[in-house]
Motif scaffolding. Structure first.
Motif, PDB file in Angstrom:
ATOM      1  N   TRP A   5       0.823  -1.210   0.000  1.00  0.00           N
ATOM      2  CA  TRP A   5       0.000   0.000   0.000  1.00  0.00           C
ATOM      3  C   TRP A   5       0.854   1.256   0.000  1.00  0.00           C
ATOM      4  O   TRP A   5       0.496   2.255  -0.628  1.00  0.00           O
ATOM      5  N   ALA A   8       2.022   1.628  -3.561  1.00  0.00           N
ATOM      6  CA  ALA A   8       0.917   2.072  -4.412  1.00  0.00           C
ATOM      7  C   ALA A   8       0.646   3.556  -4.204  1.00  0.00           C
ATOM      8  O   ALA A   8       0.448   4.300  -5.172  1.00  0.00           O
ATOM      9  N   TYR A   9       0.668   4.006  -2.973  1.00  0.00           N
ATOM     10  CA  TYR A   9       0.437   5.418  -2.677  1.00  0.00           C
ATOM     11  C   TYR A   9       1.514   6.288  -3.313  1.00  0.00           C
ATOM     12  O   TYR A   9       1.224   7.299  -3.943  1.00  0.00           O
ATOM     13  N   LEU A  11       3.381   5.692  -5.841  1.00  0.00           N
ATOM     14  CA  LEU A  11       3.340   5.675  -7.301  1.00  0.00           C
ATOM     15  C   LEU A  11       2.083   6.324  -7.883  1.00  0.00           C
ATOM     16  O   LEU A  11       2.115   6.798  -9.016  1.00  0.00           O
ATOM     17  N   VAL A  12       0.994   6.357  -7.141  1.00  0.00           N
ATOM     18  CA  VAL A  12      -0.265   6.852  -7.682  1.00  0.00           C
ATOM     19  C   VAL A  12      -0.424   8.361  -7.503  1.00  0.00           C
ATOM     20  O   VAL A  12      -0.954   9.025  -8.391  1.00  0.00           O
ATOM     21  N   TRP A  13       0.017   8.923  -6.389  1.00  0.00           N
ATOM     22  CA  TRP A  13      -0.264  10.335  -6.168  1.00  0.00           C
ATOM     23  C   TRP A  13       0.365  11.243  -7.209  1.00  0.00           C
ATOM     24  O   TRP A  13      -0.251  12.249  -7.588  1.00  0.00           O
ATOM     25  N   VAL A  15       0.587  10.678 -10.354  1.00  0.00           N
ATOM     26  CA  VAL A  15      -0.306  10.568 -11.511  1.00  0.00           C
ATOM     27  C   VAL A  15      -1.534  11.446 -11.298  1.00  0.00           C
ATOM     28  O   VAL A  15      -1.982  12.147 -12.219  1.00  0.00           O
ATOM     29  N   ILE A  16      -2.079  11.436 -10.098  1.00  0.00           N
ATOM     30  CA  ILE A  16      -3.246  12.268  -9.790  1.00  0.00           C
ATOM     31  C   ILE A  16      -2.880  13.746  -9.894  1.00  0.00           C
ATOM     32  O   ILE A  16      -3.624  14.544 -10.482  1.00  0.00           O
TER      33      ILE A  16
END
Length: 43
Positions: A5, A8-9, A11-13, A15-16
């Motif tokens: 997690w 994932a956090y 790597l994702v933020w 992109v957002i």
């Protein structure tokens, strides 16, 4: 918090954030082109 997690956090933020920045920039340049076409100031 598990490593999955956290990864994932991390790597994702970005992109957002990039998507929001793209949305704002696209709207700004659309308004800028329209203002230039109409011969009025942006501000």
């Amino acid at each position: 918090m598990s490593a999955f997690w956290l990864t994932a956090y991390v790597l994702v933020w970005p992109v957002i954030v990039a998507a929001v920045l793209l949305f704002i920039a696209r709207a700004f340049f659309r308004e800028w082109r329209e203002a230039r076409r109409e011969g009025r100031a942006m501000i």
